[in-house]
Design a protein around this motif. Structure first.
Motif, PDB file in Angstrom:
ATOM      1  N   GLU A   3       0.813  -1.214   0.000  1.00 49.49           N
ATOM      2  CA  GLU A   3       0.000   0.000   0.000  1.00 49.49           C
ATOM      3  C   GLU A   3       0.847   1.265   0.000  1.00 49.49           C
ATOM      4  N   GLU A   4       1.695   1.358   1.010  1.00 50.85           N
ATOM      5  CA  GLU A   4       2.437   2.603   1.188  1.00 50.85           C
ATOM      6  C   GLU A   4       3.453   2.835   0.073  1.00 50.85           C
ATOM      7  N   VAL A   5       4.302   1.820  -0.133  1.00 54.83           N
ATOM      8  CA  VAL A   5       5.426   2.040  -1.036  1.00 54.83           C
ATOM      9  C   VAL A   5       5.055   1.844  -2.499  1.00 54.83           C
ATOM     10  N   LEU A   6       4.565   0.637  -2.853  1.00 52.71           N
ATOM     11  CA  LEU A   6       4.288   0.378  -4.266  1.00 52.71           C
ATOM     12  C   LEU A   6       3.150   1.253  -4.781  1.00 52.71           C
ATOM     13  N   GLY A   7       2.164   1.499  -3.943  1.00 53.51           N
ATOM     14  CA  GLY A   7       1.060   2.370  -4.348  1.00 53.51           C
ATOM     15  C   GLY A   7       1.542   3.755  -4.723  1.00 53.51           C
ATOM     16  N   ALA A   8       2.320   4.357  -3.841  1.00 48.55           N
ATOM     17  CA  ALA A   8       2.822   5.715  -4.100  1.00 48.55           C
ATOM     18  C   ALA A   8       3.806   5.722  -5.273  1.00 48.55           C
ATOM     19  N   TYR A   9       4.601   4.675  -5.364  1.00 44.37           N
ATOM     20  CA  TYR A   9       5.582   4.558  -6.447  1.00 44.37           C
ATOM     21  C   TYR A   9       4.876   4.515  -7.798  1.00 44.37           C
ATOM     22  N   GLU A  10       3.861   3.656  -7.891  1.00 42.06           N
ATOM     23  CA  GLU A  10       3.105   3.548  -9.139  1.00 42.06           C
ATOM     24  C   GLU A  10       2.511   4.898  -9.542  1.00 42.06           C
ATOM     25  N   LYS A  11       1.924   5.559  -8.548  1.00 45.57           N
ATOM     26  CA  LYS A  11       1.293   6.853  -8.834  1.00 45.57           C
ATOM     27  C   LYS A  11       2.313   7.857  -9.358  1.00 45.57           C
ATOM     28  N   ALA A  12       3.477   7.885  -8.725  1.00 47.07           N
ATOM     29  CA  ALA A  12       4.508   8.860  -9.124  1.00 47.07           C
ATOM     30  C   ALA A  12       5.055   8.552 -10.518  1.00 47.07           C
ATOM     31  N   VAL A  13       5.254   7.261 -10.800  1.00 42.21           N
ATOM     32  CA  VAL A  13       5.839   6.890 -12.093  1.00 42.21           C
ATOM     33  C   VAL A  13       4.871   7.200 -13.233  1.00 42.21           C
ATOM     34  N   LEU A  14       3.560   7.038 -12.967  1.00 41.03           N
ATOM     35  CA  LEU A  14       2.564   7.213 -14.036  1.00 41.03           C
ATOM     36  C   LEU A  14       2.056   8.642 -14.167  1.00 41.03           C
ATOM     37  N   GLU A  15       2.615   9.557 -13.376  1.00 43.27           N
ATOM     38  CA  GLU A  15       2.136  10.942 -13.413  1.00 43.27           C
ATOM     39  C   GLU A  15       2.387  11.570 -14.784  1.00 43.27           C
ATOM     40  N   ASN A  16       1.334  12.121 -15.351  1.00 42.53           N
ATOM     41  CA  ASN A  16       1.387  12.742 -16.678  1.00 42.53           C
ATOM     42  C   ASN A  16       1.791  11.775 -17.783  1.00 42.53           C
ATOM     43  N   PHE A  17       1.649  10.489 -17.480  1.00 44.92           N
ATOM     44  CA  PHE A  17       1.930   9.485 -18.513  1.00 44.92           C
ATOM     45  C   PHE A  17       0.613   9.012 -19.121  1.00 44.92           C
ATOM     46  N   ASP A  18       0.645   8.807 -20.432  1.00 47.86           N
ATOM     47  CA  ASP A  18      -0.540   8.291 -21.110  1.00 47.86           C
ATOM     48  C   ASP A  18      -0.121   7.137 -22.017  1.00 47.86           C
ATOM     49  N   PRO A  19      -0.834   6.002 -21.926  1.00 47.78           N
ATOM     50  CA  PRO A  19      -0.443   4.827 -22.732  1.00 47.78           C
ATOM     51  C   PRO A  19      -0.430   5.109 -24.235  1.00 47.78           C
ATOM     52  N   LYS A  20      -1.136   6.192 -24.624  1.00 48.89           N
ATOM     53  CA  LYS A  20      -1.195   6.476 -26.064  1.00 48.89           C
ATOM     54  C   LYS A  20      -0.034   7.345 -26.543  1.00 48.89           C
ATOM     55  N   MET A  21       0.857   7.676 -25.625  1.00 48.85           N
ATOM     56  CA  MET A  21       2.021   8.482 -25.995  1.00 48.85           C
ATOM     57  C   MET A  21       2.898   7.757 -27.015  1.00 48.85           C
ATOM     58  N   GLY A  22       3.678   8.535 -27.763  1.00 45.71           N
ATOM     59  CA  GLY A  22       4.696   7.945 -28.616  1.00 45.71           C
ATOM     60  C   GLY A  22       5.699   7.192 -27.765  1.00 45.71           C
ATOM     61  N   PHE A  23       6.401   6.232 -28.386  1.00 42.15           N
ATOM     62  CA  PHE A  23       7.245   5.343 -27.583  1.00 42.15           C
ATOM     63  C   PHE A  23       8.381   6.092 -26.890  1.00 42.15           C
ATOM     64  N   THR A  24       9.099   6.887 -27.640  1.00 45.80           N
ATOM     65  CA  THR A  24      10.226   7.615 -27.057  1.00 45.80           C
ATOM     66  C   THR A  24       9.751   8.578 -25.979  1.00 45.80           C
ATOM     67  N   GLU A  25       8.704   9.327 -26.287  1.00 47.93           N
ATOM     68  CA  GLU A  25       8.161  10.291 -25.329  1.00 47.93           C
ATOM     69  C   GLU A  25       7.710   9.588 -24.050  1.00 47.93           C
ATOM     70  N   GLY A  26       6.981   8.478 -24.207  1.00 45.42           N
ATOM     71  CA  GLY A  26       6.479   7.738 -23.045  1.00 45.42           C
ATOM     72  C   GLY A  26       7.597   7.170 -22.190  1.00 45.42           C
ATOM     73  N   MET A  27       8.580   6.566 -22.857  1.00 47.03           N
ATOM     74  CA  MET A  27       9.699   5.978 -22.121  1.00 47.03           C
ATOM     75  C   MET A  27      10.450   7.043 -21.321  1.00 47.03           C
ATOM     76  N   LYS A  28      10.696   8.177 -21.955  1.00 45.82           N
ATOM     77  CA  LYS A  28      11.432   9.233 -21.251  1.00 45.82           C
ATOM     78  C   LYS A  28      10.635   9.744 -20.056  1.00 45.82           C
ATOM     79  N   LYS A  29       9.342   9.876 -20.239  1.00 41.59           N
ATOM     80  CA  LYS A  29       8.483  10.300 -19.126  1.00 41.59           C
ATOM     81  C   LYS A  29       8.583   9.307 -17.974  1.00 41.59           C
ATOM     82  N   LEU A  30       8.473   8.007 -18.279  1.00 38.91           N
ATOM     83  CA  LEU A  30       8.521   6.984 -17.233  1.00 38.91           C
ATOM     84  C   LEU A  30       9.877   6.973 -16.524  1.00 38.91           C
TER      85      LEU A  30
END
Lengths: 205, 205
Positions: free
Chosen positions: B61-88
């Motif tokens: 809950e505490e760690v993986l939940g917050a981690y997932e949220k932070a990593v996916l911030e402003n990320f969209d699965p429909k992004m271009g590959f390079t753009e998405g990877m750099k964001k992640l």
DNA sequence: AAAGTAAGTAAACGTTTGTTTACTTTTAAA
DNA sequence: TTTAAAAGTAAACAAACGTTTACTTACTTT
């Protein structure tokens, strides 16, 4: 004078690794270890100063020592880049997949402050582990085949995927279909090689 | 009736993480935690069934939940590959480098049988962590930009280097010159992208 | 304002922890 | 064959472990 029993020392080490692998480092106790090895707790203290000393020697001597030897088998720093990388990846895979206890403690080495510190001190005082890989990479930096990045960065790019793949191999062990095979390892190795190498003939400006 | 103190629960979690990060999971005890949080040991047992329950909830809950949220911030699965990877990659770096306790427990999640098992069960029962990344990769497999490999293999190839680089960031923290910077992270991300993408215009037969 | 109930505490429970003490066994050298 | 001395054992040490018991506090509801 009575000589130390080498069998008992070997039993201590291998059973300690087994407990760490199956129950976790946090569940290894000296008394549990003694009982499992069929010896008195005092016997462990003849060979090791205390619990931390046991863990550090287990990690540095037993596990990392054997791991390094296995990974570097038939490897030569003067090998071509692709050939050398494939050798290192296959050596890593074939050694670790048959040594889950060793892999477990290596993973703990990245988590536990005690083991992490021991690793860094050993690297500073007695020279780097995996020195031939160091040389290998330097050679291919010099020819311009791979970019000149800090060694730690090279390591992350070139070898962290194979370690992650081994972890996945163990996670999938009890499933009906294996997805991490030697063939998959080689495919991944080629992908990593493709990423790092400067294909000068492809530069498009 | 008296309500639960949310501050105390938060204190328990953050101090537990701090102890794990500084002294290791094997050195976290309920009594040490209670003393450090200035509460009675019994209070921990109001909120958690036992020590294992505390560790698992802290991790999931505490760690993986917050981690997932932070990593996916402003990320969209429909992004271009390079753009998405750099964001992640940048999200991962900027979150973890400021959350060493979280990173420590994530590392322990790869070592400890208890946490590893909890992670796998959660992934099976309540759906995968990082589902949007799943979708993202599927899209780019479909267009043929990246090869069709099992998701776990994709993860090893695309994201294990950034996690290793974060570990190196922490290892170098006390040294005068930082080698793991955002610039280095981006360089590495480009290398990984170059490795995985099928550059059809470059095929040479 | 009183009652009721969960939250929280102080202290202790029986176990297990890492380690040591007191003793016995084994073995190479004298 | 005796002997010195390290190897090894059984049992125990204090301290710390995870957890619980008996009790008090604080706050919502009536």
């Amino acid at each position: 004078m009575r000589p130390k029993s080498l069998e008992k020392e070997a039993a201590i080490r291998s059973i300690a690794l087994q407990i760490i692998s199956e129950e976790g480092l946090e569940n290894l106790s000296m008394q549990k270890l003694a009982k499992a090895a069929n010896i008195s707790p005092r016997t462990i203290y003849i060979k090791y100063e205390n619990k931390e000393d046991l863990l550090v020697k287990l990690f540095i001597e037993e596990v990392l020592g054997a791991y390094e030897k296995a990974v570097l088998e038939n490897f030569d720093p003067k090998m071509g880049f692709t050939e050398g990388m494939k050798k290192l990846w296959l050596n890593t895979f074939s050694y670790l997949k048959n040594n889950k206890p060793a892999f477990s403690l290596i993973q703990y080495g990245k988590s536990s402050p005690l083991l992490n510190k021991a690793f860094q001190e050993k690297n500073i005082r007695q020279g780097e582990f995996f020195a031939p890989i160091h040389t290998f990479l330097k050679i291919h930096v010099k020819t311009g085949l791979i970019p000149d990045l800090p060694h730690d960065v090279h390591r992350a790019l070139l070898f962290s995927p194979i370690q992650d793949l081994v972890a996945e191999y163990f996670d999938h062990l009890d499933r009906p279909v294996q997805i991490i095979t030697e063939e998959v390892i080689l495919t991944c190795c080629e992908i990593v090689i493709k990423g790092i190498t400067n294909q000068k003939n492809n530069e498009q400006h």
